[in-house]
Design an enzyme around this catalytic site. Structure first.
Site, PDB file in Angstrom:
ATOM      1  N   THR A  29      -2.598 107.786 -14.084  1.00 12.20           N
ATOM      2  CA  THR A  29      -2.756 108.391 -15.414  1.00 12.20           C
ATOM      3  C   THR A  29      -3.458 109.735 -15.222  1.00 12.20           C
ATOM      4  OG1 THR A  29      -4.976 107.584 -15.873  1.00 12.20           O
ATOM      5  CG2 THR A  29      -3.186 106.068 -16.344  1.00 12.20           C
ATOM      6  N   CYS A  30      -3.668 110.472 -16.316  1.00 16.03           N
ATOM      7  CA  CYS A  30      -4.298 111.783 -16.146  1.00 16.03           C
ATOM      8  C   CYS A  30      -5.754 111.668 -15.680  1.00 16.03           C
ATOM      9  CB  CYS A  30      -4.192 112.613 -17.413  1.00 16.03           C
ATOM     10  SG  CYS A  30      -4.690 111.719 -18.858  1.00 16.03           S
ATOM     11  N   ARG A  62      -6.920 108.983 -13.677  1.00 15.82           N
ATOM     12  CA  ARG A  62      -7.066 108.252 -12.412  1.00 15.82           C
ATOM     13  C   ARG A  62      -5.709 108.004 -11.758  1.00 15.82           C
ATOM     14  NH1 ARG A  62     -10.431 104.335 -12.736  1.00 15.82           N
ATOM     15  NH2 ARG A  62     -11.270 104.955 -14.764  1.00 15.82           N
ATOM     16  N   HIS A  74     -13.881  96.505  -9.356  1.00  6.92           N
ATOM     17  CA  HIS A  74     -13.445  97.821  -9.829  1.00  6.92           C
ATOM     18  C   HIS A  74     -12.251  97.678 -10.779  1.00  6.92           C
ATOM     19  CE1 HIS A  74     -12.594 102.113  -9.739  1.00  6.92           C
ATOM     20  NE2 HIS A  74     -11.324 101.779  -9.595  1.00  6.92           N
ATOM     21  N   SER A 106     -13.730 104.147 -17.929  1.00 10.67           N
ATOM     22  CA  SER A 106     -12.940 105.189 -18.599  1.00 10.67           C
ATOM     23  C   SER A 106     -13.796 106.423 -18.883  1.00 10.67           C
ATOM     24  CB  SER A 106     -12.402 104.665 -19.930  1.00 10.67           C
ATOM     25  OG  SER A 106     -11.566 103.577 -19.698  1.00 10.67           O
ATOM     26  N   GLN A 122      -7.134 102.041 -24.260  1.00 18.05           N
ATOM     27  CA  GLN A 122      -5.772 102.460 -23.931  1.00 18.05           C
ATOM     28  C   GLN A 122      -5.450 102.146 -22.464  1.00 18.05           C
ATOM     29  OE1 GLN A 122      -5.273 106.634 -24.400  1.00 18.05           O
ATOM     30  NE2 GLN A 122      -3.060 106.553 -24.379  1.00 18.05           N
ATOM     31  N   GLY A 175      -9.318 125.555 -46.379  1.00 18.39           N
ATOM     32  CA  GLY A 175      -9.419 126.380 -45.161  1.00 18.39           C
ATOM     33  C   GLY A 175      -8.357 125.931 -44.178  1.00 18.39           C
ATOM     34  N   ALA A 176      -7.823 126.893 -43.459  1.00 22.93           N
ATOM     35  CA  ALA A 176      -6.719 126.561 -42.551  1.00 22.93           C
ATOM     36  C   ALA A 176      -7.149 126.668 -41.098  1.00 22.93           C
ATOM     37  CB  ALA A 176      -5.534 127.471 -42.842  1.00 22.93           C
ATOM     38  N   GLY A 177      -8.386 126.311 -40.808  1.00 21.14           N
ATOM     39  CA  GLY A 177      -8.910 126.399 -39.437  1.00 21.14           C
ATOM     40  C   GLY A 177      -8.528 125.200 -38.590  1.00 21.14           C
ATOM     41  N   GLU A 178      -8.995 125.268 -37.331  1.00 25.17           N
ATOM     42  CA  GLU A 178      -8.637 124.227 -36.349  1.00 25.17           C
ATOM     43  C   GLU A 178      -9.217 122.864 -36.716  1.00 25.17           C
ATOM     44  OE1 GLU A 178      -9.298 123.407 -31.654  1.00 25.17           O
ATOM     45  OE2 GLU A 178      -9.694 125.434 -32.389  1.00 25.17           O
TER      46      GLU A 178
END
Lengths: 268, 433
Positions: free
Chosen positions: B57-58, B60, B107, B117, B124, B197-200
């Site tokens: 996975t990203c 491990r 482990h 994790s 997940q 507001g249209a921010g992140e």
């Protein structure tokens, strides 16, 4: 039969205590799956025992076990447990069992200490209308009790949200909206049952020529007025949430006071 | 001659994760499904590795395997991995880890319980391990040992999930807002969300609310362009900020994240909006700095206002709770690892048990053959049934005791005495001759 009844009388409070223990664990611990299973089993056993006790008393006395205060309280405890089961089944409120079953356990324990100690009611009360009246009243009381518990939980969660206290109780309680809707539903159901009970009671009193107006009757009319107003205000004025919960608790407090005023004071 | 158990394969894990390797190394070690297939077949081909399962996975990349000589397997895998990806054996050795036997099992169980994790309690990973194991199992890369260990791992993961609250509570600011909205409004499906507001940050919160089931969005902004873009992305409507007061009454949730220097939503705005809501609660989140919503709004009946600080407090509280629950989860891992260890020790007596049963089964068969010769078939059936019953009863106690001794770590001594008492080796030798 007497031995069986004595055994049930001894075991019923224990069964309710075990129920409360498992429901308490369900609310306060992490392992919900395991505790939920035990809670479900324990409440099934307690309700079965309670039902068996009521039937046994009916068989022993050859009448409905509703004529004395102890019997009525025992029946009320049974109604409270049934109302809890209905709520658990219809609205998935098992997590709240510790709070909703608490009144049932309390009433059952108190009722058992009263059982068989009181005098029988007057023969005038031995009418089948009396039974309808009492059953409807006790069902209304049970519905109001559940509504009051849910309203109290609403106020608890509301306070935690306002104070931003994100503790265990906060995490375990269901959403405010759900508590609000459920308490409104049960208080409305209680109001309908109380109305039915009052209509039956008034009709029966007039038919049998009883008359009189004791503080209890006045108190019950006040209770009805509060709950009718609460339902109407919710619908027309939008009195939801905290205000609605406070009115339900006020109605329930009035109900308790009305019952503390004693039995009906009719004369013939 | 005393019977010796054939050399028992040992479990091992070789890999690198977010704690030991940089993102760039993890990226280079990452294997997709096709590469996993080819890599596994290469590793299993020469028999150094007996069984394996590859998790990539990203965060491990790990290879779980069984080998009679784990050290040889390690070198073999490192070489093959380095040859396949753009990494050196040294990089794997320096930034990776190699664990064997109980350490490897522990482990795996910690990974499955989400204790290893990047975000503690992020479950997940259990699904990702399941997928990798399924791939290995379907291709026949796993057998008796790894199958048992992975099944125990899934059991451990499920126990951690059900017996602790390690996975509960939001650990991101925007998700904390969704959780609080759920606490007030319950089911978010069908709820109307107003994003100011249209921010992140506003967009992120809208994404989470969209995921939670909210489908009606109103986007308010000073200029229509960004609001229209967000409305197109979420299927909502765009409005000018000046229209906020007019439309706020429709909203169940208001998220404000403008860059405005002054208060955008005042107490009067909210009181006006509540007049159209017939007592229904209004949930407001102010994630702007400086604040967009007047703090006095929180005092209004049926209004719930949360600021970015409140959300941060909720997140840190949840993280602290997860850390507390991790202790319970670690105890579950230890318990399950100990169980596997005792299972593994008991495997040492399996050859003796097998020989014991085979020897006495042969004796029983010979005796049945002798007494059943020339008799009606029903009698043979009865004799077979009697023989089977007696064999099971006679062998029950020694079998159970041997297994117990094996689990307690006395497997070799128990095998030695069983061999002497039941003359298993001699018998085997005679049969062998």
């Amino acid at each position: 039969m007497e031995i069986f009844i004595a055994l049930l009388k001894g075991l019923l409070p224990v069964a309710y205590l075990i129920c409360l223990w498992f429901y308490g664990q369900l609310f306060f611990s992490a392992d919900e799956t395991k505790q939920s299973r035990w809670a479900k089993l324990s409440v099934a056993i307690a309700v079965c025992m309670h039902t068996a006790l009521l039937f046994s008393l009916a068989a022993q006395y050859h009448r409905c076990p509703l004529w004395t205060q102890g019997e009525a309280l025992l029946f009320l405890a049974w109604m409270l447990a049934i109302v809890h089961l209905l709520s658990e089944w219809s609205a998935d409120t098992r997590r709240l069992g510790f709070f909703t079953l608490g009144p049932a356990a309390f009433c059952a324990t108190v009722a058992l200490s009263f059982l068989g100690k009181e005098l029988m009611l007057d023969a005038q009360y031995r009418s089948s209308w009396f039974i309808f009246h009492i059953v409807a009243s006790l069902a209304a009381y049970a519905a109001f009790s559940l509504a009051a518990v849910l309203a109290a939980l609403y106020l608890t969660l509301h306070r935690k949200l306002k104070l931003k206290t994100f503790d265990l109780t906060f995490r375990k309680l269901p959403p405010l909206d759900k508590l609000d809707k459920l308490s409104a539903m049960w208080s409305f159901l209680g109001t309908l049952l109380m109305l039915a009970s009052t209509v039956i009671g008034v009709w029966w009193v007039r038919r049998d020529g009883l008359h009189g107006m004791s503080p209890r009757e006045i108190g019950i009319f006040v209770v009805l007025a509060i709950f009718l107003f609460t339902a109407a205000a919710r619908r027309t004025l939008g009195w939801r949430g905290r205000r609605h919960a406070i009115w339900i608790l006020a109605g329930f407090a009035a109900l308790v006071l009305a019952n503390l005023a004693g039995l009906h004071g009719f004369h013939f | 001659m005393i019977l010796n158990a054939p050399s028992q394969p040992q479990v091992f894990v070789l890999g690198a994760n977010h704690l030991t390797a940089s993102v760039s190394l993890r990226d280079r070690l990452l294997l997709d499904e096709k590469s996993i297939q080819e890599f596994a077949e290469t590793l299993l081909k020469d028999g150094v590795v007996k069984e394996l399962s590859i998790l990539s996975t990203c965060n491990r990349s790990e290879i779980y395997g069984m080998a009679e000589d784990p050290k040889a397997a390690r070198t073999h895998i490192e070489n093959a991995w380095a040859a396949r990806r753009n990494v050196s054996e040294d990089e794997i050795r320096t930034h990776g880890y190699f664990l064997s036997e109980t350490e490897a099992i522990r482990h795996l169980f910690r990974v499955m319980g989400s204790l290893d994790s990047m975000v503690l309690g992020e479950m997940q990973i259990l699904g990702q391990v399941k997928d990798s194991y399924q791939l290995a199992s379907q291709n026949g890369w796993t057998d008796f040992y790894l199958n048992h260990i992975f099944q125990s791992g899934f059991h451990t993961g499920k126990r951690i999930h059900s017996e602790t609250t390690i996975h509960e509570g939001a650990v991101s600011i925007s998700y904390a807002a969704v959780e609080l909205a759920r606490k007030v409004l319950g089911d978010l499906r069908g709820r109307v969300v107003g994003v100011v507001g249209a921010g992140e940050m506003g967009e992120l919160a809208a994404q989470h609310l969209h995921k939670a089931g909210a489908r009606s969005f109103l986007f308010f902004n000073r200029s229509m362009g960004p609001a229209e873009r967000m409305a197109a992305a979420f299927g909502g409507e765009s409005r000018l900020l000046s229209e906020l007061q007019e439309h706020m009454g429709q909203c169940d949730i208001v998220i404000s994240a403008t860059g405005a220097p002054d208060i955008v939503i005042t107490r009067e705005h909210v009181q006006g909006a509540l007049r159209h809501r017939h007592g229904r609660p209004l949930f407001l989140v102010d994630i702007a700095a400086p604040r967009d919503i007047d703090p006095l709004v929180g005092e209004i009946e049926n209004t719930f206002l949360f600021t970015i600080d409140d959300l941060k407090n909720a997140v840190s509280g949840n993280l602290e709770l997860r850390r507390q629950e991790a202790h319970k989860a670690e105890a579950i891992v230890e318990e399950e690892a100990a169980r596997i260890e005792s299972w593994s020790r008991a495997l040492g007596v399996v050859p003796v048990l097998r020989t014991l049963r085979e020897k006495y089964q042969a004796i029983t068969d010979r005796e049945i053959e002798k007494w059943a010769a020339g008799q009606p078939p029903e009698l043979r059936t009865h004799l077979e049934s009697l023989g089977r019953g007696l064999l099971n009863k006679f062998l029950h106690a020694p079998t159970t005791r041997l297994k117990q001794l094996g689990e307690q770590g006395d497997g070799s001594r128990a095998s030695y005495y069983a061999d002497l008492l039941f003359a298993l080796a001699r018998e085997e030798k005679q049969h062998g001759d």
